[in-house]
Write an enzyme that holds these catalytic residues in place. Structure first.
Site, PDB file in Angstrom:
ATOM      1  N   ASP A  68       0.854  -1.188   0.000  1.00 58.05           N
ATOM      2  CA  ASP A  68       0.000   0.000   0.000  1.00 58.05           C
ATOM      3  C   ASP A  68       0.891   1.239   0.000  1.00 58.05           C
ATOM      4  OD1 ASP A  68      -2.422   1.376   0.051  1.00 58.05           O
ATOM      5  OD2 ASP A  68      -2.531   1.389   2.240  1.00 58.05           O
ATOM      6  N   PHE A  74     -11.579  -1.245   5.471  1.00 57.68           N
ATOM      7  CA  PHE A  74     -10.551  -0.464   6.155  1.00 57.68           C
ATOM      8  C   PHE A  74     -10.491  -0.826   7.639  1.00 57.68           C
ATOM      9  CE2 PHE A  74      -9.377   3.511   3.531  1.00 57.68           C
ATOM     10  CZ  PHE A  74      -9.328   2.772   2.367  1.00 57.68           C
TER      11      PHE A  74
END
Length: 315
Positions: A16, A171
Protein backbone atom coordinates in the site's frame (compact mmCIF):
# COMPACT_ATOMS: atom_id res chain seq x y z
CA UNK A 1 10.87 -18.09 8.45
CA UNK A 2 9.91 -14.46 8.96
CA UNK A 3 6.25 -13.52 9.44
CA UNK A 4 5.96 -11.83 6.05
CA UNK A 5 6.95 -15.02 4.24
CA UNK A 6 4.76 -17.06 6.58
CA UNK A 7 1.80 -14.76 5.81
CA UNK A 8 2.32 -15.35 2.08
CA UNK A 9 1.48 -19.02 2.61
CA UNK A 10 -2.10 -18.02 3.45
CA UNK A 11 -2.70 -14.65 1.79
CA UNK A 12 -1.68 -12.59 -1.25
CA UNK A 13 0.48 -9.74 0.04
CA UNK A 14 -0.10 -6.30 -1.50
CA UNK A 15 1.94 -3.14 -0.91
CA UNK A 16 0.00 0.00 0.00
CA UNK A 17 2.25 2.79 -1.27
CA UNK A 18 3.04 5.25 -4.03
CA UNK A 19 6.72 5.03 -3.13
CA UNK A 20 7.72 2.47 -5.75
CA UNK A 21 11.40 2.57 -4.77
CA UNK A 22 10.42 0.58 -1.68
CA UNK A 23 8.57 -2.16 -3.52
CA UNK A 24 11.29 -4.53 -4.68
CA UNK A 25 12.46 -5.34 -1.16
CA UNK A 26 9.07 -6.74 -0.14
CA UNK A 27 8.14 -8.61 -3.37
CA UNK A 28 4.38 -7.89 -3.22
CA UNK A 29 2.06 -9.43 -5.80
CA UNK A 30 -0.03 -6.26 -6.26
CA UNK A 31 0.16 -2.64 -5.14
CA UNK A 32 -2.45 -0.06 -4.17
CA UNK A 33 -2.26 3.72 -4.37
CA UNK A 34 -4.56 6.60 -3.47
CA UNK A 35 -4.34 10.41 -3.76
CA UNK A 36 -2.84 10.71 -0.27
CA UNK A 37 -0.07 8.20 -1.04
CA UNK A 38 0.74 9.83 -4.39
CA UNK A 39 0.81 13.26 -2.74
CA UNK A 40 3.17 11.88 -0.09
CA UNK A 41 5.44 10.46 -2.80
CA UNK A 42 5.64 13.56 -5.01
CA UNK A 43 6.42 15.63 -1.93
CA UNK A 44 9.76 13.75 -1.76
CA UNK A 45 12.66 15.14 -3.82
CA UNK A 46 13.31 11.84 -5.60
CA UNK A 47 9.79 11.80 -7.08
CA UNK A 48 9.44 15.49 -7.91
CA UNK A 49 10.89 14.98 -11.45
CA UNK A 50 7.94 12.67 -12.28
CA UNK A 51 5.51 15.44 -11.45
CA UNK A 52 7.53 17.97 -13.43
CA UNK A 53 7.66 15.67 -16.46
CA UNK A 54 3.90 15.13 -16.37
CA UNK A 55 3.34 18.88 -16.27
CA UNK A 56 5.90 19.68 -18.98
CA UNK A 57 4.57 17.02 -21.36
CA UNK A 58 0.91 17.97 -20.95
CA UNK A 59 0.99 21.67 -20.12
CA UNK A 60 -2.18 23.39 -21.30
CA UNK A 61 -4.35 20.30 -20.90
CA UNK A 62 -7.17 20.23 -18.32
CA UNK A 63 -5.91 19.96 -14.77
CA UNK A 64 -7.87 16.77 -14.05
CA UNK A 65 -6.26 15.08 -17.06
CA UNK A 66 -2.76 16.00 -15.90
CA UNK A 67 -3.60 14.51 -12.49
CA UNK A 68 -4.73 11.27 -14.12
CA UNK A 69 -1.60 11.16 -16.26
CA UNK A 70 0.53 11.56 -13.13
CA UNK A 71 -1.37 8.77 -11.36
CA UNK A 72 -0.91 6.51 -14.38
CA UNK A 73 2.79 7.36 -14.55
CA UNK A 74 3.19 6.17 -10.97
CA UNK A 75 1.10 3.11 -11.77
CA UNK A 76 3.29 2.20 -14.73
CA UNK A 77 6.45 2.54 -12.62
CA UNK A 78 4.88 0.25 -10.02
CA UNK A 79 3.84 -2.30 -12.66
CA UNK A 80 7.42 -2.48 -13.90
CA UNK A 81 8.39 -3.85 -10.46
CA UNK A 82 5.46 -6.06 -9.40
CA UNK A 83 4.02 -9.09 -11.25
CA UNK A 84 0.37 -8.34 -10.56
CA UNK A 85 -2.08 -5.43 -10.51
CA UNK A 86 -1.99 -1.80 -9.48
CA UNK A 87 -4.98 0.08 -8.07
CA UNK A 88 -5.46 3.68 -9.24
CA UNK A 89 -8.13 5.89 -7.72
CA UNK A 90 -10.82 7.99 -9.37
CA UNK A 91 -11.14 11.57 -8.06
CA UNK A 92 -13.02 11.34 -4.75
CA UNK A 93 -15.00 14.47 -5.65
CA UNK A 94 -16.91 12.26 -8.12
CA UNK A 95 -18.01 9.83 -5.40
CA UNK A 96 -21.70 10.72 -5.82
CA UNK A 97 -21.73 10.92 -9.64
CA UNK A 98 -22.04 7.55 -11.36
CA UNK A 99 -21.65 8.78 -14.95
CA UNK A 100 -18.65 10.97 -14.17
CA UNK A 101 -16.96 8.13 -12.26
CA UNK A 102 -17.43 5.78 -15.23
CA UNK A 103 -16.02 8.37 -17.65
CA UNK A 104 -12.99 9.07 -15.45
CA UNK A 105 -12.31 5.36 -14.96
CA UNK A 106 -12.45 4.74 -18.69
CA UNK A 107 -9.97 7.55 -19.30
CA UNK A 108 -7.55 6.16 -16.73
CA UNK A 109 -7.72 2.73 -18.36
CA UNK A 110 -7.17 4.28 -21.80
CA UNK A 111 -4.09 6.08 -20.48
CA UNK A 112 -2.72 2.78 -19.18
CA UNK A 113 -3.47 1.03 -22.45
CA UNK A 114 -1.65 3.81 -24.35
CA UNK A 115 1.42 2.81 -22.31
CA UNK A 116 1.02 -0.83 -23.32
CA UNK A 117 -0.48 -1.97 -20.01
CA UNK A 118 -3.07 -4.76 -20.26
CA UNK A 119 -6.47 -3.91 -18.81
CA UNK A 120 -6.30 -6.89 -16.42
CA UNK A 121 -3.32 -5.35 -14.60
CA UNK A 122 -5.31 -2.29 -13.50
CA UNK A 123 -7.94 -1.98 -10.77
CA UNK A 124 -9.90 1.27 -10.67
CA UNK A 125 -10.43 2.39 -7.08
CA UNK A 126 -13.83 3.91 -6.36
CA UNK A 127 -15.38 4.97 -3.05
CA UNK A 128 -18.08 2.51 -1.97
CA UNK A 129 -20.98 4.95 -2.10
CA UNK A 130 -24.20 3.78 -3.76
CA UNK A 131 -23.27 5.80 -6.86
CA UNK A 132 -19.73 4.45 -6.83
CA UNK A 133 -20.94 0.86 -6.58
CA UNK A 134 -23.31 1.38 -9.54
CA UNK A 135 -20.43 2.86 -11.55
CA UNK A 136 -18.32 -0.18 -10.68
CA UNK A 137 -21.11 -2.51 -11.86
CA UNK A 138 -21.15 -0.74 -15.24
CA UNK A 139 -17.36 -0.84 -15.53
CA UNK A 140 -17.19 -4.54 -14.65
CA UNK A 141 -19.69 -5.30 -17.42
CA UNK A 142 -17.33 -3.48 -19.81
CA UNK A 143 -14.34 -5.55 -18.70
CA UNK A 144 -12.80 -2.85 -16.47
CA UNK A 145 -12.05 -4.24 -13.02
CA UNK A 146 -12.65 -2.27 -9.86
CA UNK A 147 -11.48 -2.00 -6.26
CA UNK A 148 -14.17 -0.53 -4.00
CA UNK A 149 -12.47 1.47 -1.29
CA UNK A 150 -13.48 3.40 1.84
CA UNK A 151 -15.49 0.33 2.80
CA UNK A 152 -16.49 0.23 6.45
CA UNK A 153 -19.77 -1.65 6.66
CA UNK A 154 -21.37 -5.00 5.91
CA UNK A 155 -24.02 -3.21 3.83
CA UNK A 156 -21.36 -1.71 1.54
CA UNK A 157 -19.80 -5.15 1.11
CA UNK A 158 -23.16 -6.76 0.30
CA UNK A 159 -23.91 -4.14 -2.38
CA UNK A 160 -20.43 -4.61 -3.87
CA UNK A 161 -20.97 -8.35 -4.07
CA UNK A 162 -24.31 -7.81 -5.81
CA UNK A 163 -22.54 -5.50 -8.29
CA UNK A 164 -19.97 -8.24 -8.96
CA UNK A 165 -17.03 -5.94 -8.40
CA UNK A 166 -13.61 -7.52 -8.63
CA UNK A 167 -12.34 -6.56 -5.19
CA UNK A 168 -13.23 -4.67 -2.02
CA UNK A 169 -10.92 -2.97 0.48
CA UNK A 170 -12.46 -2.96 3.98
CA UNK A 171 -10.55 -0.46 6.16
CA UNK A 172 -9.53 -2.26 9.33
CA UNK A 173 -7.53 0.49 11.02
CA UNK A 174 -10.05 3.27 10.51
CA UNK A 175 -12.83 1.11 11.98
CA UNK A 176 -10.56 0.47 14.97
CA UNK A 177 -9.87 4.21 15.27
CA UNK A 178 -13.58 5.08 15.39
CA UNK A 179 -14.43 2.58 18.11
CA UNK A 180 -11.37 3.57 20.15
CA UNK A 181 -12.31 7.25 19.95
CA UNK A 182 -15.96 6.52 20.76
CA UNK A 183 -15.00 4.49 23.84
CA UNK A 184 -12.68 7.21 25.15
CA UNK A 185 -11.15 6.37 28.52
CA UNK A 186 -13.13 3.13 28.61
CA UNK A 187 -11.14 1.63 25.72
CA UNK A 188 -9.15 -1.50 26.60
CA UNK A 189 -6.47 -1.93 23.94
CA UNK A 190 -5.55 -5.48 24.95
CA UNK A 191 -9.19 -6.63 25.01
CA UNK A 192 -9.77 -5.17 21.55
CA UNK A 193 -6.65 -6.55 19.89
CA UNK A 194 -6.13 -9.34 17.36
CA UNK A 195 -9.27 -11.35 16.65
CA UNK A 196 -11.27 -9.06 18.97
CA UNK A 197 -10.35 -5.91 17.03
CA UNK A 198 -13.58 -4.38 15.66
CA UNK A 199 -11.94 -3.82 12.27
CA UNK A 200 -10.78 -7.44 12.12
CA UNK A 201 -14.25 -8.64 13.10
CA UNK A 202 -15.80 -6.56 10.30
CA UNK A 203 -13.55 -8.13 7.67
CA UNK A 204 -14.16 -11.63 9.02
CA UNK A 205 -17.94 -11.18 8.77
CA UNK A 206 -17.64 -9.94 5.17
CA UNK A 207 -15.25 -12.74 4.22
CA UNK A 208 -17.50 -15.43 5.72
CA UNK A 209 -20.59 -13.97 4.00
CA UNK A 210 -18.86 -13.95 0.61
CA UNK A 211 -17.42 -17.46 0.88
CA UNK A 212 -20.60 -19.00 2.32
CA UNK A 213 -22.77 -17.50 -0.41
CA UNK A 214 -20.47 -18.08 -3.38
CA UNK A 215 -19.69 -14.40 -4.01
CA UNK A 216 -16.58 -14.17 -6.18
CA UNK A 217 -15.54 -10.63 -5.16
CA UNK A 218 -12.06 -10.65 -3.63
CA UNK A 219 -11.67 -9.38 -0.05
CA UNK A 220 -8.55 -7.30 0.62
CA UNK A 221 -8.10 -6.05 4.17
CA UNK A 222 -6.61 -2.53 4.23
CA UNK A 223 -5.67 0.39 6.48
CA UNK A 224 -3.77 -1.43 9.21
CA UNK A 225 -2.48 0.15 12.40
CA UNK A 226 -0.33 -2.75 13.64
CA UNK A 227 0.86 -6.21 12.64
CA UNK A 228 -1.56 -7.84 15.08
CA UNK A 229 -4.47 -6.75 12.90
CA UNK A 230 -2.72 -8.20 9.84
CA UNK A 231 -1.91 -11.56 11.41
CA UNK A 232 -5.48 -11.86 12.73
CA UNK A 233 -6.64 -11.81 9.08
CA UNK A 234 -4.18 -14.37 7.70
CA UNK A 235 -6.11 -16.35 5.10
CA UNK A 236 -7.99 -13.32 3.75
CA UNK A 237 -7.83 -13.27 -0.05
CA UNK A 238 -5.43 -10.32 -0.02
CA UNK A 239 -4.04 -7.84 2.52
CA UNK A 240 -2.66 -4.46 1.45
CA UNK A 241 0.03 -3.32 3.85
CA UNK A 242 2.08 -0.14 4.22
CA UNK A 243 5.87 -0.50 3.81
CA UNK A 244 6.51 0.24 7.50
CA UNK A 245 4.36 -2.73 8.56
CA UNK A 246 5.77 -4.95 5.79
CA UNK A 247 9.22 -4.21 7.25
CA UNK A 248 8.04 -5.13 10.76
CA UNK A 249 6.66 -8.45 9.52
CA UNK A 250 9.88 -9.16 7.59
CA UNK A 251 11.90 -8.48 10.75
CA UNK A 252 9.79 -10.78 12.94
CA UNK A 253 10.29 -14.53 13.15
CA UNK A 254 7.62 -17.06 13.90
CA UNK A 255 4.76 -19.05 12.43
CA UNK A 256 1.54 -17.47 11.20
CA UNK A 257 -1.67 -19.44 11.69
CA UNK A 258 -4.53 -19.25 9.21
CA UNK A 259 -7.30 -17.17 10.78
CA UNK A 260 -9.78 -17.04 7.86
CA UNK A 261 -10.67 -20.18 5.96
CA UNK A 262 -12.96 -20.34 2.92
CA UNK A 263 -13.79 -24.01 3.40
CA UNK A 264 -14.79 -23.45 7.03
CA UNK A 265 -16.86 -20.41 6.03
CA UNK A 266 -18.88 -22.53 3.60
CA UNK A 267 -20.15 -24.59 6.55
CA UNK A 268 -21.44 -21.57 8.47
CA UNK A 269 -25.09 -20.66 8.87
CA UNK A 270 -24.73 -17.31 7.09
CA UNK A 271 -27.84 -16.32 5.17
CA UNK A 272 -27.67 -14.38 1.90
CA UNK A 273 -28.50 -10.68 2.11
CA UNK A 274 -29.67 -8.36 -0.67
CA UNK A 275 -30.06 -4.58 -0.79
CA UNK A 276 -31.88 -2.27 -3.15
CA UNK A 277 -30.92 1.42 -3.07
CA UNK A 278 -33.37 2.31 -0.29
CA UNK A 279 -32.31 -0.63 1.86
CA UNK A 280 -28.63 0.13 1.31
CA UNK A 281 -28.96 3.78 2.23
CA UNK A 282 -30.93 2.99 5.36
CA UNK A 283 -28.51 0.24 6.49
CA UNK A 284 -25.54 2.55 5.95
CA UNK A 285 -27.32 5.36 7.79
CA UNK A 286 -27.92 3.03 10.75
CA UNK A 287 -24.16 2.42 11.00
CA UNK A 288 -22.79 5.64 12.52
CA UNK A 289 -19.18 4.47 12.27
CA UNK A 290 -19.41 3.65 8.55
CA UNK A 291 -21.38 6.80 7.73
CA UNK A 292 -18.85 9.03 9.47
CA UNK A 293 -15.76 7.24 8.20
CA UNK A 294 -16.99 7.13 4.59
CA UNK A 295 -17.67 10.86 4.59
CA UNK A 296 -14.40 11.64 6.34
CA UNK A 297 -12.43 9.46 3.90
CA UNK A 298 -13.97 11.11 0.84
CA UNK A 299 -13.21 14.56 2.25
CA UNK A 300 -9.59 13.59 3.00
CA UNK A 301 -8.92 12.08 -0.44
CA UNK A 302 -10.58 15.06 -2.12
CA UNK A 303 -8.45 17.48 -0.09
CA UNK A 304 -5.25 15.65 -1.06
CA UNK A 305 -6.30 15.69 -4.72
CA UNK A 306 -6.67 19.47 -4.46
CA UNK A 307 -3.16 19.67 -2.94
CA UNK A 308 -1.86 17.56 -5.82
CA UNK A 309 -3.51 19.94 -8.28
CA UNK A 310 -1.87 22.89 -6.52
CA UNK A 311 1.55 21.26 -6.88
CA UNK A 312 0.87 20.75 -10.59
CA UNK A 313 -0.20 24.38 -11.05
CA UNK A 314 2.94 25.55 -9.28
CA UNK A 315 5.27 23.33 -11.34
Amino acid sequence: MNQLDALRQHTTVVADTGDFHQLAAFRPQDATTNPSLILKAVSKPEYRPLLQQAVDQHRGQPLDEIVDRLLVRFGCEILSIIPGRVSTEVDARLSFDTAATVARAERIVELYQAQGVHIDRVLIKIAATWEGIQAAAQLERRGIHTNLTLLFSFSQAVACGQARVQLISPFVGRIHDWYKKAAGSGWDEAANAGANDPGVQSVRAIYNHYKRNGIATEVMGASFRNTGQILALAGCDLLTIAPELLAQLAASEGPVARALDAQAARQLDVRPVQYDEVGFRYALNEDAMATEKLAEGIRAFAADTVKLEQLILAA
